[in-house]
Design a protein around this motif. Structure first.
Motif, mmCIF file in Angstrom:
data_model
loop_
_atom_site.group_PDB
_atom_site.id
_atom_site.type_symbol
_atom_site.label_atom_id
_atom_site.label_comp_id
_atom_site.label_asym_id
_atom_site.label_seq_id
_atom_site.Cartn_x
_atom_site.Cartn_y
_atom_site.Cartn_z
ATOM 1 N N ASN A 229 3.050 15.651 4.816
ATOM 2 C CA ASN A 229 3.084 16.597 3.704
ATOM 3 C C ASN A 229 2.169 16.196 2.545
ATOM 4 O OD1 ASN A 229 4.543 14.401 2.804
ATOM 5 N ND2 ASN A 229 6.253 15.585 1.978
ATOM 6 N N MET A 230 1.547 15.023 2.657
ATOM 7 C CA MET A 230 0.592 14.582 1.628
ATOM 8 C C MET A 230 -0.779 15.204 1.855
ATOM 9 S SD MET A 230 2.290 11.952 -0.205
ATOM 10 C CE MET A 230 0.976 11.199 -1.016
ATOM 11 N N GLY A 231 -0.952 15.918 2.958
ATOM 12 C CA GLY A 231 -2.241 16.542 3.243
ATOM 13 C C GLY A 231 -2.993 15.762 4.302
ATOM 14 N N GLN A 232 -3.632 16.473 5.212
ATOM 15 C CA GLN A 232 -4.293 15.833 6.354
ATOM 16 C C GLN A 232 -5.435 14.910 5.927
ATOM 17 O OE1 GLN A 232 -5.632 18.556 9.346
ATOM 18 N NE2 GLN A 232 -6.510 16.946 10.646
ATOM 19 N N GLU A 233 -6.253 15.353 4.980
ATOM 20 C CA GLU A 233 -7.390 14.536 4.563
ATOM 21 C C GLU A 233 -6.928 13.234 3.911
ATOM 22 O OE1 GLU A 233 -11.393 14.786 1.699
ATOM 23 O OE2 GLU A 233 -10.074 16.518 1.916
ATOM 24 N N TYR A 234 -5.947 13.369 3.026
ATOM 25 C CA TYR A 234 -5.452 12.179 2.315
ATOM 26 C C TYR A 234 -4.800 11.203 3.289
ATOM 27 C CZ TYR A 234 -3.062 9.216 -1.068
ATOM 28 O OH TYR A 234 -2.621 8.123 -1.795
ATOM 29 N N ASN B 140 -7.440 9.444 5.454
ATOM 30 C CA ASN B 140 -8.231 8.454 4.712
ATOM 31 C C ASN B 140 -7.388 7.236 4.319
ATOM 32 O OD1 ASN B 140 -10.543 10.038 4.849
ATOM 33 N ND2 ASN B 140 -10.150 11.051 2.892
ATOM 34 N N PHE B 141 -6.130 7.493 4.016
ATOM 35 C CA PHE B 141 -5.231 6.387 3.660
ATOM 36 C C PHE B 141 -5.041 5.461 4.857
ATOM 37 C CE2 PHE B 141 -1.057 4.417 3.263
ATOM 38 C CZ PHE B 141 -1.061 3.967 1.954
ATOM 39 N N LYS B 142 -4.784 6.030 5.990
ATOM 40 C CA LYS B 142 -4.606 5.248 7.223
ATOM 41 C C LYS B 142 -5.846 4.414 7.534
ATOM 42 C CE LYS B 142 -3.822 5.914 12.196
ATOM 43 N NZ LYS B 142 -3.581 6.933 13.263
ATOM 44 N N ALA B 143 -7.011 4.982 7.278
ATOM 45 C CA ALA B 143 -8.276 4.309 7.594
ATOM 46 C C ALA B 143 -8.509 3.065 6.740
ATOM 47 C CB ALA B 143 -9.434 5.283 7.422
ATOM 48 N N ILE B 144 -7.921 3.017 5.538
ATOM 49 C CA ILE B 144 -8.103 1.862 4.651
ATOM 50 C C ILE B 144 -7.741 0.571 5.372
ATOM 51 C CG2 ILE B 144 -7.172 0.672 2.614
ATOM 52 C CD1 ILE B 144 -6.889 3.356 1.252
ATOM 53 N N PHE B 145 -6.613 0.564 6.012
ATOM 54 C CA PHE B 145 -6.090 -0.650 6.640
ATOM 55 C C PHE B 145 -6.888 -1.032 7.892
ATOM 56 C CE2 PHE B 145 -2.806 1.533 4.279
ATOM 57 C CZ PHE B 145 -2.274 0.523 3.495
ATOM 58 N N GLY C 119 0.799 -1.226 0.000
ATOM 59 C CA GLY C 119 0.000 0.000 0.000
ATOM 60 C C GLY C 119 0.826 1.268 0.000
ATOM 61 N N ALA C 120 2.041 1.204 0.516
ATOM 62 C CA ALA C 120 2.880 2.402 0.613
ATOM 63 C C ALA C 120 3.155 3.012 -0.758
ATOM 64 C CB ALA C 120 4.197 2.073 1.305
ATOM 65 N N ASN C 121 3.461 2.172 -1.729
ATOM 66 C CA ASN C 121 3.761 2.685 -3.075
ATOM 67 C C ASN C 121 2.525 3.263 -3.757
ATOM 68 O OD1 ASN C 121 6.604 2.161 -3.246
ATOM 69 N ND2 ASN C 121 6.108 -0.013 -3.390
ATOM 70 N N ASP C 122 1.363 2.730 -3.397
ATOM 71 C CA ASP C 122 0.116 3.318 -3.917
ATOM 72 C C ASP C 122 -0.010 4.765 -3.441
ATOM 73 O OD1 ASP C 122 -0.207 0.487 -4.244
ATOM 74 O OD2 ASP C 122 -2.361 0.796 -4.463
ATOM 75 N N GLY C 123 0.220 4.941 -2.137
ATOM 76 C CA GLY C 123 0.088 6.271 -1.557
ATOM 77 C C GLY C 123 1.085 7.252 -2.134
ATOM 78 N N LEU C 124 2.343 6.820 -2.282
ATOM 79 C CA LEU C 124 3.379 7.701 -2.815
ATOM 80 C C LEU C 124 3.142 8.044 -4.282
ATOM 81 C CD1 LEU C 124 6.519 6.027 -1.168
ATOM 82 C CD2 LEU C 124 5.405 8.170 -0.494
ATOM 83 N N ARG C 125 2.409 7.197 -4.986
ATOM 84 C CA ARG C 125 2.136 7.451 -6.403
ATOM 85 C C ARG C 125 0.773 8.110 -6.629
ATOM 86 N NH1 ARG C 125 4.384 1.837 -9.244
ATOM 87 N NH2 ARG C 125 6.418 1.843 -8.192
ATOM 88 N N GLY C 126 0.066 8.333 -5.533
ATOM 89 C CA GLY C 126 -1.224 8.999 -5.654
ATOM 90 C C GLY C 126 -2.325 8.139 -6.237
ATOM 91 N N VAL C 127 -2.224 6.825 -6.073
ATOM 92 C CA VAL C 127 -3.278 5.917 -6.550
ATOM 93 C C VAL C 127 -4.560 6.193 -5.768
ATOM 94 C CG1 VAL C 127 -3.990 3.489 -6.743
ATOM 95 C CG2 VAL C 127 -1.607 4.141 -7.199
ATOM 96 N N ALA C 128 -5.683 6.125 -6.459
ATOM 97 C CA ALA C 128 -6.974 6.367 -5.812
ATOM 98 C C ALA C 128 -7.144 5.434 -4.615
ATOM 99 C CB ALA C 128 -8.101 6.160 -6.812
ATOM 100 N N LEU C 129 -7.603 6.004 -3.511
ATOM 101 C CA LEU C 129 -7.749 5.218 -2.289
ATOM 102 C C LEU C 129 -8.709 4.045 -2.469
ATOM 103 C CD1 LEU C 129 -7.902 8.106 0.351
ATOM 104 C CD2 LEU C 129 -5.936 6.719 -0.317
ATOM 105 N N SER C 130 -9.756 4.263 -3.259
ATOM 106 C CA SER C 130 -10.734 3.200 -3.497
ATOM 107 C C SER C 130 -10.084 2.023 -4.233
ATOM 108 C CB SER C 130 -11.910 3.738 -4.317
ATOM 109 O OG SER C 130 -11.453 4.261 -5.554
ATOM 110 N N GLU C 131 -9.151 2.341 -5.142
ATOM 111 C CA GLU C 131 -8.462 1.285 -5.891
ATOM 112 C C GLU C 131 -7.536 0.489 -4.972
ATOM 113 O OE1 GLU C 131 -5.290 0.789 -9.591
ATOM 114 O OE2 GLU C 131 -6.473 2.628 -9.402
#
Length: 249
Positions: free
Chosen positions: A179-184, A187-192, A136-148
């Motif tokens: 630095n990726m933004g608080q909302e992102y 939401n990313f953390k919540a996926i797991f 999942g880390a590389n998804d986040g760093l590449r800006g992959v949609a959270l739903s994906e």
């Protein structure tokens, strides 16, 4: 005189025949003993071979497998020795405790959840008792949609459950830098967390707890843990993994 010679000749012939018969009996007896000996040795060798084979099969049946399925963190990117990566440290811990588990490092640097989804079927061709999912880390760093990202992780979880319902799955949580933004990042953390709850999985809240963002515990890229950092990662993983091992014992 002629009769005497004939009698003597006859006597000598009988004696010679008797001697030859004795030699033949000795030879036959020796041959039988050798033959029996070979048969006994053959049977003993066959029995030894059977015992060895049964022992090997028994050992194979009792051995259990822990597979770490992840990205560069699992693979040990940048380390001089991959055994310094946390899966190798987990194996050392297991060996020191005398536990009958073999660790398989299936980490691949640069792997995304989509890449993991595409190779999971091949990985599942082997028997796995405990499956640790770290992606999942590389998804986040590449800006992959959270739903994906969530969909791909769920697909991997579903594949493991379908192939081996008895396999225990541990999900490793990941977080993004602020630095990726608080909302992102939130939401990313919540996926797991959500996936672990929805699938009732053992959960490591943040695999890089105590390491992420700590300069001296990361390599020059600021992302991948050093050997010292991996020791802390191994500790984070072991806290959850050990409870799953106890559960399966």
């Amino acid at each position: 005189m002629l009769k005497l010679k004939t009698t003597q000749s006859l006597f000598k012939s009988v004696i010679s025949t008797h001697r030859n018969l004795l030699k033949f009996c000795y030879f036959f007896t020796a041959l039988v003993m050798i033959s029996c000996g070979d048969t006994t040795n053959s049977k003993e060798q066959e029995q030894d071979s059977t015992v060895t084979t049964e022992s090997e099969i028994s050992q194979e049946k009792t051995s259990k497998t822990i597979l770490f399925f992840g990205d560069s963190i699992t693979a040990g990117y940048g380390l001089d020795d991959t055994n310094e990566a946390f899966p190798g440290l987990i194996q050392a811990k297991i060996d020191s405790l005398g536990l009958d588990y073999e660790v398989i490092n299936s980490g691949l640097s640069g792997e995304t959840t989509a890449g993991g989804k595409s190779r999971i079927e091949w990985v599942l061709k082997q028997d796995i008792d405990i499956f640790v999912l770290e992606l999942g880390a590389n998804d986040g760093l590449r800006g992959v949609a959270l739903s994906e990202t969530k969909t791909n992780l769920q697909a991997i979880i579903d594949a493991v459950k379908a192939k081996s319902p008895g396999t225990e799955i541990i999900l490793a949580g990941m977080q993004m830098p602020p630095n990726m933004g608080q909302e992102y990042t939130s939401n990313f953390k919540a996926i797991f967390h959500d996936l672990a709850e929805e699938n009732q999985l053992a959960f490591i809240p943040f695999i890089l707890e105590g390491v992420g963002g700590v300069k001296e515990l990361n390599q020059n890229d600021g992302i991948h843990p050093t050997a010292k950092g991996h020791k802390i990662v191994a500790h984070n993983v072991w806290e959850v993994l050990s409870t799953v091992i106890d559960k399966k014992s």
